[in-house]
Design a protein around this motif. Structure first.
Motif, mmCIF file in Angstrom:
data_model
loop_
_atom_site.group_PDB
_atom_site.id
_atom_site.type_symbol
_atom_site.label_atom_id
_atom_site.label_comp_id
_atom_site.label_asym_id
_atom_site.label_seq_id
_atom_site.Cartn_x
_atom_site.Cartn_y
_atom_site.Cartn_z
ATOM 1 N N ASN A 73 32.835 26.259 -23.733
ATOM 2 C CA ASN A 73 31.858 25.158 -23.671
ATOM 3 C C ASN A 73 31.066 25.106 -24.977
ATOM 4 O O ASN A 73 30.427 26.096 -25.351
ATOM 5 N N LEU A 74 31.141 23.953 -25.667
ATOM 6 C CA LEU A 74 30.483 23.807 -26.964
ATOM 7 C C LEU A 74 29.418 22.724 -26.881
ATOM 8 O O LEU A 74 29.643 21.644 -26.308
ATOM 9 N N ASN A 75 28.261 23.005 -27.470
ATOM 10 C CA ASN A 75 27.218 21.985 -27.663
ATOM 11 C C ASN A 75 27.271 21.528 -29.111
ATOM 12 O O ASN A 75 27.275 22.357 -30.034
ATOM 13 N N ILE A 76 27.297 20.199 -29.302
ATOM 14 C CA ILE A 76 27.417 19.632 -30.646
ATOM 15 C C ILE A 76 26.180 18.779 -30.904
ATOM 16 O O ILE A 76 25.894 17.823 -30.169
ATOM 17 N N GLY A 77 25.431 19.101 -31.938
ATOM 18 C CA GLY A 77 24.225 18.352 -32.288
ATOM 19 C C GLY A 77 24.192 18.036 -33.765
ATOM 20 O O GLY A 77 25.219 18.045 -34.446
ATOM 21 N N GLY A 78 22.984 17.734 -34.276
ATOM 22 C CA GLY A 78 22.845 17.364 -35.691
ATOM 23 C C GLY A 78 23.262 15.942 -35.936
ATOM 24 O O GLY A 78 23.011 15.038 -35.128
ATOM 25 N N THR A 79 23.933 15.726 -37.060
ATOM 26 C CA THR A 79 24.427 14.394 -37.426
ATOM 27 C C THR A 79 25.895 14.504 -37.773
ATOM 28 O O THR A 79 26.440 15.614 -37.914
ATOM 29 N N SER A 114 26.475 11.562 -26.475
ATOM 30 C CA SER A 114 25.830 10.348 -26.982
ATOM 31 C C SER A 114 25.463 10.516 -28.443
ATOM 32 O O SER A 114 25.393 11.628 -28.965
ATOM 33 N N ASN A 115 25.239 9.379 -29.105
ATOM 34 C CA ASN A 115 24.607 9.366 -30.430
ATOM 35 C C ASN A 115 23.610 8.222 -30.460
ATOM 36 O O ASN A 115 23.813 7.176 -29.834
ATOM 37 N N ASN A 116 22.491 8.435 -31.174
ATOM 38 C CA ASN A 116 21.439 7.430 -31.167
ATOM 39 C C ASN A 116 21.343 6.704 -32.506
ATOM 40 O O ASN A 116 22.053 7.024 -33.457
ATOM 41 N N ILE A 117 20.426 5.735 -32.552
ATOM 42 C CA ILE A 117 20.330 4.860 -33.728
ATOM 43 C C ILE A 117 19.781 5.587 -34.943
ATOM 44 O O ILE A 117 19.849 5.066 -36.061
ATOM 45 N N ASN A 118 19.226 6.800 -34.749
ATOM 46 C CA ASN A 118 18.726 7.583 -35.881
ATOM 47 C C ASN A 118 19.810 8.461 -36.489
ATOM 48 O O ASN A 118 19.533 9.239 -37.397
ATOM 49 N N GLY A 119 21.034 8.355 -35.955
ATOM 50 C CA GLY A 119 22.152 9.126 -36.492
ATOM 51 C C GLY A 119 22.351 10.471 -35.838
ATOM 52 O O GLY A 119 23.270 11.214 -36.211
ATOM 53 N N GLN A 120 21.497 10.816 -34.859
ATOM 54 C CA GLN A 120 21.634 12.100 -34.172
ATOM 55 C C GLN A 120 22.781 12.044 -33.155
ATOM 56 O O GLN A 120 22.939 11.045 -32.449
#
Length: 1007
Positions: A895-901, A850-856
């Motif tokens: 398995n990769l976790n992707i975060g940030g922007t 997912s991505n949210n409205i704050n750009g995360q």
């Protein structure tokens, strides 16, 4: 001497350098204090750009000047569509030492240049300027003092525009080119505040009537200020409206929310000419040359408490004795002007106001005008008055200048009214008005209005509103050889019966040249032959068979431009036919602004809509256009200039576009091209239904950006403070980057679209709230659908570059996705992509997140690759996760976790498992995100449903109370009618007993 001169110039250079550096050194500190104080003290939107903030030591020396350009303040809640203040230039003079010391910043002066201020009070008494947060609202832990200290000694407002509208009274003020200056030492408790105010134009309105119109204002006021007691006493003051001077005496005490007033006022000069200057239309450039005679006296008072629930008492007296005025260029004078009137209200309750015009008389040349009136109370209003006048219109132009106009005809008015005016009753009235052989000619148009005759009467003999009879027995005129005539009879007020006929030609071009309309240009011809006869009760019951209505109307070359419609409207041709139920519209064509249109169809229930408050205008209109430019209609409410849809919130005209109430109309639209902002929508067609303050789109289709769109949905403004929308979209073959550039929603919800090259199709349903800037409130968005990626080239995307760098898989830096379907949901504004498969070379991928409205962004990716592709370093790390060495022949899942922007992504290795677990791992991660988002959404929905349920219960209770009151009212009315009938019958029987016995008929008597 030379050394002294050199030293002096060095000193000056240092001084100027310091003066230039001090503002730069302290600018951030001052701006931070300003922002903190706004956030702490003001409950409103305060909009300005950082680039418009300036700090200078030269502008207001020795103070530091804090300047803010293009400042705008917009209200909250009930006023979130209102601009309270628009200030092109705002300046605070700050004490230099307070800035250097770093304690509270002391404000010594305030300057506002060309501000536009709109002050509004609602019927409830709520004011839009009540935006300051009280001290009690501050957080308990915040014990810091204000960042600013008010040490104001002077203030200036230049060239201001001021609007004040109090709907609770109702009372209004408007001032234009207002200049105001003041001085006083607010660091002291006791001092004199001196102010001077001027306005080039000043208007005062009460209950829709302008009592002062476009007057000049000049007010010099000195108040003795006692801040400790909150007591303000008038000292020297002189206020002048046009040439009418008056002054105040007394005091204002306001230690808390209540305001105690004890004021008197009176005219400081006693010449009749002074009061004549405030009569609308009299104060012109010729006013100083008018010859006058007569005396006046004028005084009044305001005494009592003013707060949200009470008003002070007030009263005024005006007397004019033997007044006379004569214009130097006119042959006759207005003489014998005698006025004796008073307004009095002892207790401040507006309904208890008494108005007593004991005498009003003047002679306009040889024509006398007499009137008197006593009004006791306002609701209900007890009225006793009469007006009598017999005026030869030719005589008026000999007394009063009517520039460029010739008038002839005899006007007679004879009106008497006595009784009570309320919602259920009105005075006994007999009012006649007759104009005979009227003649009006303007210098701007060669042809006059001739044969103007009007005979009208208002009659009520009982005081019952249903017994009122308004009869325009005859109206006829002739304009340049074209006749227009009509008549109208209305009987009753609440449930009127009507009989109306209009026949003839109205040439608006000629008429508006004779009677110019300020701020409006109208031209064109209307040819009408319309009649209607019936009762309002039949219209409300939609019993149109009981109504007789027929006729035709033709419109040609109708042009309309006004300050409210600067784009203009032109109807080249239109024909309409009337019957009892509907108006059939035929062959209408013209232009809205520069956009052409054609229309036909019908409008139904037009009489119910016109005469009743709760009936809807119904219809079905076919509307077509070759080219319609929406941008032309996006007009700034203050400047009248068009504003692009992409302008900032501060630049746009704030407020929601409201779907009008009482409409039940379907528009069938067919447009070859519609231009909106930078979009060209081609081949637009479909239906828009307006009903119950909701606009519903049905099968609206169009093409733009190379793609095709089909949409259904609704836009709901039943709650104007929280408008809603819901749409389902079917889009085919739209380019990613063009969609990103064109649509704000995609920029916020799916920003990765701006990084992809290629096309996609989608079927998506989504809903949410619309903000006051007419953009979606993204945190409220919900929806679901599918996204078909036709082709997407992924290159130069930081996310995949980071994945490639971590895994050392170079093929992931650039790859192409084709014919891939994605399932997605929007929950609370977050876009959730359900797990989907990709294959790049021999790398198999499972992606979701997912991505949210704050750009995360928050994604999980499982890469299934041959073991041989894994480097030694990564192999060792994976072995640690799996508890042993990897076999050469195996495939391994990373398995990769992707975060940030998207611009600053963070990619981390989560672990390695066997292939079969990859799908479950990604699915579990995505499901967890969905469940969390849905839980938050359900909580918001529950709160909204509770709020709606409480409002419905309140309305239900209110409706039940009204219904009980109405039943009780009808029961009492029925009892009164029964008693009246019984009394009438008994009275008739008793009268019959009192009649003398009939004498025998001698012709038929026996022997």
């Amino acid at each position: 001497m030379k050394k002294v001169a050199i030293g002096f110039f060095i000193f000056l250079a240092l001084l100027f350098a310091a003066a230039a550096l001090v503002p730069l050194l302290f600018k951030d500190k001052i701006k931070l204090a300003l922002d903190q104080q706004i956030a702490k003290s003001i409950n409103a939107k305060v909009l300005y750009n950082t680039d418009d903030v300036s700090v200078s030591l030269f502008r207001n020396f020795p103070n530091i000047s804090l300047g803010v350009d293009n400042l705008m303040i917009i209200g909250q809640d009930s006023f979130q569509t209102d601009t309270l203040a628009q200030i092109p230039a705002f300046d605070l003079g700050l004490d230099l030492m307070s800035v250097i010391r770093g304690d509270q910043l002391k404000i010594n002066s305030v300057t506002l240049d060309e501000p536009v201020l709109r002050l509004v009070v609602l019927k409830s008494g709520k004011a839009n300027w009540d935006i300051f947060i009280p001290d009690s609202v501050a957080a308990p832990t915040d014990t810091t003092a204000s960042d600013f200290s008010m040490a104001i000694k002077e203030w200036n407002v230049t060239n201001a525009t001021l609007y004040y509208d109090d709907l609770s009274i109702p009372f209004g003020l408007a001032g234009y080119n207002v200049n105001h200056s003041g001085s006083g030492d607010f660091e002291k408790d006791v001092f004199d505040m001196v102010s001077q105010t001027t306005a080039d134009r000043f208007t005062m309105t009460y209950d829709g009537i302008n009592y002062i119109e476009n007057a000049k204002l000049n007010a010099g006021v000195t108040l003795a200020m006692d801040l400790a007691k909150s007591l303000y006493t008038f000292k020297d003051n002189n206020i002048r409206v046009n040439d009418f001077p008056f002054q105040f005496a007394g005091s204002i005490l306001m230690p808390a929310d209540d305001i105690d007033l004890d004021l008197t006022f009176n005219a400081t000069e006693t010449e009749f000419k002074n009061v004549l200057s405030v009569v609308p239309g009299m104060f012109t450039e010729q006013f100083n040359d008018i010859k006058t005679e007569g005396k006046l006296s004028f005084d009044g008072y305001v005494k009592g408490r003013f707060n949200e629930t009470s008003m002070p008492g007030f009263g005024t007296n005006l007397k004019v004795t033997e007044g006379m005025f004569k214009y130097p260029d006119l042959p006759q004078a207005a003489r014998n002007i005698n006025v004796d009137m008073s307004i009095d209200n002892k207790d401040g309750i507006v309904n208890n106001t008494n108005i007593d015009v004991r005498k009003f008389h003047l002679d306009l040349g040889k024509n006398p005008v007499d009137a008197k009136m006593l009004v006791q109370g306002l609701d209900p209003m007890k009225l006793d008055g009469n007006v009598k006048a017999s005026i030869d219109l030719t005589e008026i132009t000999k007394v009063f200048p009517v520039d460029g106009m010739t008038l002839r005809g005899l006007l007679k008015v004879d009106a008497d009214a006595k009784g009570v005016y309320s919602k259920t009753s009105m005075p006994v009235v007999d009012a006649d008005m007759r104009l005979t052989n009227g003649y009006v000619k303007s210098k701007d148009f060669p042809a006059p209005i001739q044969n103007l005759n009007v005979i009208a009467n208002i009659l009520n003999k009982t005081g019952n509103t249903d017994d009122t009879r308004i009869n325009i027995e005859n109206f006829n005129m002739n304009l340049d050889g074209e006749p227009l005539s009509g008549r109208a009879l209305v009987q009753g007020i609440d449930k009127p019966a009507f009989d109306v006929t209009i026949k003839g030609i109205l040439d608006l071009t000629k008429l508006t040249k004779i009677f110019p309309q300020e701020g409006m240009t109208v031209a064109g011809r209307i040819n009408a032959n319309v009649s209607a006869k019936g009762k309002m009760v039949d219209i409300e019951a939609e019993k149109y068979d009981n109504i007789v209505a027929s006729g035709t109307m033709g419109i040609s070359n109708l042009n309309f431009v006004s300050t409210d419609l600067p784009q203009g409207m032109k109807i080249t041709n239109a024909n309409a036919t009337f019957n009892n139920e509907r108006i059939q519209l035929q062959n209408m064509n013209g232009y809205l602004g520069k956009s052409d249109f054609k229309a036909d169809g019908y409008i139904a229930n037009y009489m119910g809509y016109a005469f009743s408050e709760n009936q809807s205008l119904k219809g079905n209109i076919n509307l077509s256009t070759n080219s319609f430019n929406v941008n032309e209609w996006m007009v700034d409410e203050n400047t009248g200039q068009t504003v692009p849809a992409t302008a900032s919130v501060a630049e746009q005209a704030q407020g929601v576009v409201e779907v009008p109430a009482n409409l039940d109309i379907t528009l069938n639209v067919n447009a070859r091209q519609v231009k909106y902002d930078n979009l060209n929508l081609n081949n637009v067609n479909g239906s828009v239904k307006l009903k119950d303050q909701i606009a519903r789109l049905d099968g609206v289709k169009f093409n733009t950006l190379g793609g095709s769109f089909v949409t259904n949905g609704s836009y709901n403004t039943q709650n104007i403070q929280q408008p809603l929308f819901d749409f389902d979209l079917d889009i085919k073959n739209l380019k990613f980057k063009e969609a990103f550039d064109a649509f704000n929603t995609i920029k916020v919800i799916a920003p990765i679209a701006g990084l992809l090259e290629g096309t996609f199709s989608t079927k998506f349903d989504f809903a949410g709230e619309i903000g006051q800037d007419m953009l979606p409130v993204f945190k409220t968005l919900t929806g679901n659908g599918i996204i078909d990626v036709v082709r997407a080239a992924v290159r130069d995307v930081k996310v995949v570059e980071r994945i490639s760098a971590l895994t050392r898989f170079d093929e992931l830096r650039n790859f192409v996705v084709e014919n891939r379907r994605l399932d997605a949901q929007i929950v609370n504004g977050s876009l959730v992509i359900k797990p989907f498969d990709l294959k790049v070379g021999d790398i198999e991928m499972k992606v979701g997140g997912s991505n949210n409205i704050n750009g995360q962004i928050d994604y999980v990716t499982a890469l299934n690759v041959p073991t041989g592709k894994v480097g030694q370093e990564l192999n060792s790390r994976l072995a640690g996760f799996m508890g042993g060495q990897l076999k050469t022949a195996e495939r391994v899942t990373l398995n990769l976790n992707i975060g940030g922007t998207l611009s600053e992504p963070k990619v981390a290795l989560a672990g390695g498992t066997v292939k079969e677990q990859a799908k479950d791992l990604v699915k579990t991660a995505v499901d967890n995100k969905l469940n969390e988002a849905k839980a938050n959404l359900n909580q918001r929905k529950q709160l909204a449903e509770d709020s709606i349920r409480n409002e419905l219960n309140r309305r239900k209770l209110e409706a039940e109370q009204k219904a009980r009151a109405e039943i009780e009212k009808k029961r009492l009315e029925a009892e009164q009618q029964i008693k009246k009938k019984a009394t009438d019958k008994v009275g008739g029987f008793l009268k019959g007993l009192q009649k003398p016995a009939a004498k025998p008929d001698t012709a038929t008597t026996g022997n």
